[in-house]
Design a protein around this motif. Structure first.
Motif: not given
Length: 121
Positions: A5, A7-8, A10-11, A88, A92
């Motif tokens: 994903s 998000e993965k 980005a992580a 965090w 955002k």
């Protein structure tokens, strides 16, 4: 999305960034109280890319017993930074703001570029 994903991905990029931050923190600490270890870590950093956090740390751990101690310190610092220091909520908020501002600027520039009316005089 191929490897996972968004998000993965980005992580994963954040993990590399946190490793970079941890290396810089440890270097700053060493510079003031252990110049020899500072020099050894700087030499290692100059010879090895920080672009891949895990590869960097694997190499550092295996370099020598002293380097292993430096690697353990880097792992400790990056973990603490992620859990306690990184803002965090601010990430955002800034991400939303930067995307909105960039979108607005791109759209504004396009409208100005395509609606240019030449003066007939």
């Amino acid at each position: 999305f191929g490897e996972g994903s968004p998000e993965k991905k980005a992580a994963r990029n954040l993990q590399h960034f946190f490793n970079y931050i941890a290396v810089r923190v440890v270097l700053t600490q060493l510079e003031s109280y252990n110049r020899e270890a500072y020099g050894e870590l700087m030499d290692f950093v100059n010879r090895n890319s920080l672009n891949d956090a895990d590869t960097f740390c694997k190499k550092l751990i295996r370099e020598s017993p002293r380097h292993k101690q430096l690697a353990m310190r880097i792992l400790e610092v990056r973990s603490a930074y992620v859990k306690h220091d990184f803002e965090w909520d601010n990430l955002k908020r800034l991400s939303f703001k930067m995307v909105d501002e960039a979108n607005t600027k791109l759209m504004r520039d396009y409208v100005l570029e395509t609606s240019h009316i030449e003066d007939d005089n």
